[in-house]
Design an enzyme around this catalytic site. Structure first.
Site, PDB file in Angstrom:
ATOM      1  N   PRO A 244      50.649  33.165  50.379  1.00 57.28           N
ATOM      2  CA  PRO A 244      50.533  31.713  50.149  1.00 57.28           C
ATOM      3  C   PRO A 244      51.852  31.106  49.677  1.00 57.28           C
ATOM      4  CG  PRO A 244      49.302  32.968  48.497  1.00 57.28           C
ATOM      5  CD  PRO A 244      49.812  33.952  49.478  1.00 57.28           C
ATOM      6  N   GLU A 245      52.252  30.034  50.315  1.00 59.76           N
ATOM      7  CA  GLU A 245      53.478  29.331  49.961  1.00 59.76           C
ATOM      8  C   GLU A 245      53.101  27.980  49.336  1.00 59.76           C
ATOM      9  OE1 GLU A 245      56.412  30.504  50.062  1.00 59.76           O
ATOM     10  OE2 GLU A 245      56.288  32.230  51.399  1.00 59.76           O
TER      11      GLU A 245
ATOM     12  N   HIS B 206      36.899  41.941  45.389  1.00 61.55           N
ATOM     13  CA  HIS B 206      38.178  41.304  45.064  1.00 61.55           C
ATOM     14  C   HIS B 206      38.019  39.948  44.385  1.00 61.55           C
ATOM     15  CE1 HIS B 206      39.855  44.545  47.324  1.00 61.55           C
ATOM     16  NE2 HIS B 206      39.250  44.158  48.424  1.00 61.55           N
TER      17      HIS B 206
ATOM     18  N   ARG C 235      45.152  42.004  46.512  1.00 59.08           N
ATOM     19  CA  ARG C 235      46.302  42.821  46.088  1.00 59.08           C
ATOM     20  C   ARG C 235      46.624  42.669  44.601  1.00 59.08           C
ATOM     21  NH1 ARG C 235      50.993  42.655  50.393  1.00 59.08           N
ATOM     22  NH2 ARG C 235      51.689  44.321  49.021  1.00 59.08           N
TER      23      ARG C 235
END
Ligand SMILES: [Zn+2]
Length: 281
Positions: A2-3, A92, A115
């Site tokens: 994600p930016e 998650h 992650r």
């Protein structure tokens, strides 16, 4: 990954549903994100209304009257909003923040991060100005901040002999220009990615500032069509970075402006794409 545009779209998706709502509970199922999630986060936030959901670089700033919750999506994180009870959490789904309105309406913001490079940190107001927080203190200007102009970019790049691509990526001058966007911005501004930042004249700075803004604004706009994907269990918030790329990942293909084959090179282990004809040093 994600930016800035994904984070901004996340903010726009969540803010209208959560601002003004009061935190009922925080459920953290796994505290092991990039840094440990504060153990007492639930006690800290319960009963407090969310005043505003802001963004600084890729951090979401959840403003409360007694401090700010700082969240980051890391490499793989996303927020999802559940309006009528959340489904059973998956492996998650590390944290839920449950909100309620005076009317009794409930909303659950759920952080998913396979992650676990994301972050969920608390900054109490009594610790001082949030802008001096170690994660935020050294960030460059926001790309849409009016102070980010050609004169600023020119002044901020004096003495920086690294390549302009690297300076953009570092976030020290302006935030939000990730790897894909750096190639796209420099192509639009017709600047060679290897050019030393210190050699950028005012004319090139005058091209680069609007190029940065346009590329990021287009990405945010493209992401706007995914707003509904943040609500409920259907669809995926998704990342939308490569949409409409002019040069990124187009090595060997014809430049859309001049037809010259696009070239790829490595800068600091990251791929850069550029047109050797359109982009000059
Ligand atoms: Zn070209």
């Amino acid at each position: 990954m994600p930016e800035l545009p994904e984070v901004e779209v996340t903010r726009r998706a969540l803010a209208p549903y959560l601002e003004g709502f009061t935190v009922q509970a925080v459920r953290v199922r796994d505290r092991r994100l990039r840094w440990p999630v504060p153990a007492r986060l639930g006690q800290t936030l319960a009963g407090r209304p969310l005043l505003a959901l802001d963004r600084r670089a890729k951090y979401l700033l959840w403003r409360f009257d007694h401090g700010t919750l700082i969240s980051h999506l890391g490499m793989s994180g996303s927020w999802r909003l559940h309006l009528e009870g959340a489904p059973r959490p998956g492996a998650h789904d590390h944290a839920d923040i449950e909100f309620a309105a005076a009317t009794g309406a409930r909303r659950i913001a759920r952080l998913t991060d396979p992650r676990r490079f994301g972050a969920l940190l608390w900054h109490p107001s009594r610790r001082g100005d949030l802008a001096r927080h170690p994660l935020l203190a050294h960030l460059g200007l926001e790309p849409f901040d009016p102070r980010f102009d050609a004169a600023y970019l020119h002044a901020a790049t004096r003495g920086r002999r690294t390549a302009i691509k690297q300076v953009l990526l570092s976030g020290a001058v302006v935030v939000g220009v990730g790897n894909i966007y750096a190639s796209e911005c420099l192509f639009r501004a017709q600047i060679h990615p290897m050019m030393a930042a210190s050699r950028l004249g005012l004319a090139r700075c005058e091209r680069l500032v609007p190029a940065v803004r346009a590329v990021l604004a287009e990405a945010i706009e493209a992401g706007g069509s995914t707003l509904r994907n943040f609500i409920g269990a259907d669809g995926s918030p998704g990342y939308f970075t490569a949409v409409g790329a002019q040069v990124y990942d187009r090595a060997g293909l014809a430049c859309k402006v001049c037809g010259t084959p696009i070239r790829r090179l490595l800068q600091g282990q990251r791929a850069t794409f550029f047109c050797p004809h359109c982009q000059r040093r």
